[in-house]
Motif scaffolding. Structure first.
Motif, mmCIF file in Angstrom:
data_model
loop_
_atom_site.group_PDB
_atom_site.id
_atom_site.type_symbol
_atom_site.label_atom_id
_atom_site.label_comp_id
_atom_site.label_asym_id
_atom_site.label_seq_id
_atom_site.Cartn_x
_atom_site.Cartn_y
_atom_site.Cartn_z
ATOM 1 N N ALA A 27 20.721 -19.077 -90.384
ATOM 2 C CA ALA A 27 20.767 -18.908 -88.931
ATOM 3 C C ALA A 27 20.175 -20.110 -88.193
ATOM 4 N N ARG A 28 20.795 -20.428 -87.093
ATOM 5 C CA ARG A 28 20.265 -21.442 -86.178
ATOM 6 C C ARG A 28 19.165 -20.797 -85.337
ATOM 7 N N LYS A 29 18.222 -21.610 -84.885
ATOM 8 C CA LYS A 29 17.145 -21.085 -84.036
ATOM 9 C C LYS A 29 17.694 -20.372 -82.813
ATOM 10 N N SER A 30 18.805 -20.873 -82.265
ATOM 11 C CA SER A 30 19.379 -20.283 -81.055
ATOM 12 C C SER A 30 19.864 -18.852 -81.279
ATOM 13 N N ASN A 31 20.124 -18.475 -82.543
ATOM 14 C CA ASN A 31 20.600 -17.128 -82.841
ATOM 15 C C ASN A 31 19.500 -16.179 -83.291
ATOM 16 N N VAL A 32 18.276 -16.669 -83.397
ATOM 17 C CA VAL A 32 17.164 -15.829 -83.845
ATOM 18 C C VAL A 32 16.485 -15.271 -82.597
ATOM 19 N N ASP A 33 16.914 -14.071 -82.216
ATOM 20 C CA ASP A 33 16.367 -13.465 -81.005
ATOM 21 C C ASP A 33 15.713 -12.104 -81.271
ATOM 22 N N HIS A 34 15.639 -11.703 -82.519
ATOM 23 C CA HIS A 34 15.081 -10.403 -82.884
ATOM 24 C C HIS A 34 13.667 -10.515 -83.457
ATOM 25 N N LYS A 35 13.184 -11.747 -83.589
ATOM 26 C CA LYS A 35 11.844 -11.998 -84.127
ATOM 27 C C LYS A 35 11.423 -13.382 -83.677
ATOM 28 N N GLU A 36 10.229 -13.798 -84.085
ATOM 29 C CA GLU A 36 9.749 -15.136 -83.733
ATOM 30 C C GLU A 36 10.730 -16.190 -84.236
ATOM 31 N N ARG A 37 10.864 -17.255 -83.473
ATOM 32 C CA ARG A 37 11.742 -18.344 -83.877
ATOM 33 C C ARG A 37 11.212 -18.992 -85.157
ATOM 34 N N PRO A 38 12.093 -19.530 -85.975
ATOM 35 C CA PRO A 38 11.667 -20.158 -87.240
ATOM 36 C C PRO A 38 10.725 -21.346 -87.005
ATOM 37 N N ILE A 39 9.880 -21.564 -87.974
ATOM 38 C CA ILE A 39 8.957 -22.693 -87.965
ATOM 39 C C ILE A 39 9.668 -23.939 -88.485
ATOM 40 N N CYS A 40 10.393 -23.781 -89.568
ATOM 41 C CA CYS A 40 11.084 -24.905 -90.211
ATOM 42 C C CYS A 40 12.439 -25.154 -89.558
ATOM 43 N N SER A 41 12.892 -26.393 -89.643
ATOM 44 C CA SER A 41 14.193 -26.746 -89.065
ATOM 45 C C SER A 41 15.322 -26.044 -89.823
ATOM 46 N N ALA A 42 16.452 -25.912 -89.171
ATOM 47 C CA ALA A 42 17.615 -25.272 -89.799
ATOM 48 C C ALA A 42 18.063 -26.048 -91.037
ATOM 49 N N ASP A 49 28.339 -18.323 -81.929
ATOM 50 C CA ASP A 49 29.072 -17.151 -82.392
ATOM 51 C C ASP A 49 28.862 -16.991 -83.896
ATOM 52 N N ILE A 50 28.054 -16.007 -84.275
ATOM 53 C CA ILE A 50 27.710 -15.852 -85.688
ATOM 54 C C ILE A 50 28.903 -15.476 -86.559
ATOM 55 N N PHE A 51 30.009 -15.067 -85.957
ATOM 56 C CA PHE A 51 31.179 -14.672 -86.748
ATOM 57 C C PHE A 51 32.125 -15.830 -87.060
ATOM 58 N N VAL A 52 31.934 -16.987 -86.427
ATOM 59 C CA VAL A 52 32.816 -18.129 -86.681
ATOM 60 C C VAL A 52 32.803 -18.532 -88.162
ATOM 61 N N PRO A 53 31.634 -18.689 -88.807
ATOM 62 C CA PRO A 53 31.676 -19.034 -90.241
ATOM 63 C C PRO A 53 32.334 -17.952 -91.091
ATOM 64 N N ILE A 54 32.195 -16.697 -90.697
ATOM 65 C CA ILE A 54 32.833 -15.603 -91.432
ATOM 66 C C ILE A 54 34.353 -15.748 -91.338
ATOM 67 N N GLU A 55 34.846 -16.071 -90.154
ATOM 68 C CA GLU A 55 36.292 -16.284 -89.993
ATOM 69 C C GLU A 55 36.770 -17.436 -90.863
ATOM 70 N N ALA A 72 28.523 -1.809 -86.327
ATOM 71 C CA ALA A 72 28.890 -2.798 -85.301
ATOM 72 C C ALA A 72 29.511 -4.032 -85.944
ATOM 73 N N ILE A 73 28.972 -4.441 -87.086
ATOM 74 C CA ILE A 73 29.541 -5.585 -87.805
ATOM 75 C C ILE A 73 30.951 -5.246 -88.273
ATOM 76 N N GLU A 74 31.127 -4.067 -88.864
ATOM 77 C CA GLU A 74 32.460 -3.656 -89.334
ATOM 78 C C GLU A 74 33.454 -3.587 -88.180
ATOM 79 N N ALA A 75 33.006 -3.114 -87.020
ATOM 80 C CA ALA A 75 33.893 -3.041 -85.853
ATOM 81 C C ALA A 75 34.296 -4.440 -85.387
ATOM 82 N N GLU A 76 33.345 -5.368 -85.365
ATOM 83 C CA GLU A 76 33.663 -6.737 -84.937
ATOM 84 C C GLU A 76 34.571 -7.425 -85.942
ATOM 85 N N LEU A 77 34.337 -7.196 -87.228
ATOM 86 C CA LEU A 77 35.227 -7.753 -88.250
ATOM 87 C C LEU A 77 36.652 -7.237 -88.046
ATOM 88 N N ALA A 78 36.797 -5.934 -87.821
ATOM 89 C CA ALA A 78 38.122 -5.342 -87.602
ATOM 90 C C ALA A 78 38.769 -5.927 -86.352
#
Length: 155
Positions: free
Chosen positions: A49-64, A87-93, A112-118
């Protein structure tokens, strides 16, 4: 979709598994998660994950890049890549995995992930890894707990 023995429409065992996470301070819990993810298929690609996508906990200490490189050095990981900035789903696509492996404690909502995948026309399974119990009393299986211990002892 993979085929076996030339049978049209018959899906063989999962080939590509995608695991994802922040992997800020690598610990035995991460290793357990990635070993379980690797066992779900033949190839394990890890999205860091990129720092910009980490919004559910403290941002990472180490670089991506550092986190990607450390995860990529693990024997069970075939490839480690950086996640998309927006968009976290771009690499999945792009990867078209057979399985997305989630950590036992990841905040993601499986449905929610399964719904977005569909919605995006991506066909793959979503599986959760099992939790791992500490192997000994002072083993830390959480980046947050490691940071807390560092602050307690050196802060």
């Amino acid at each position: 979709m993979t085929r076996s023995d030339g049978d049209e429409g018959v899906r063989s065992a999962p080939q590509t598994v995608v695991a994802q996470g922040t992997f800020d301070i690598l610990h035995p819990g991460h290793v357990h998660y990635l070993e379980q993810a690797a066992a779900m298929g033949e190839q394990l690609v890890v999205i860091v994950a990129r720092k910009s996508n980490v919004d559910h906990k403290e941002r990472p200490i180490c670089s991506a890049r550092q986190r990607r490189d450390v995860v990529g050095a693990l024997e069970v990981v075939d490839e480690a890549i950086l996640g998309h900035e927006e968009d976290i789903f771009v690499p999945i696509e792009e990867l078209e995995p057979d399985v997305i492996a989630l950590g036992h404690d990841q905040h993601h909502d499986d449905e929610a992930i399964e719904a977005e995948l569909a919605r995006r026309g991506i066909t793959c399974e979503v599986e959760r890894a099992d939790p791992r119990e500490p192997a000994h009393d002072d083993e830390l299986l959480s980046t947050r707990l490691i940071v807390d211990r560092i602050l307690e002892r050196r802060g």
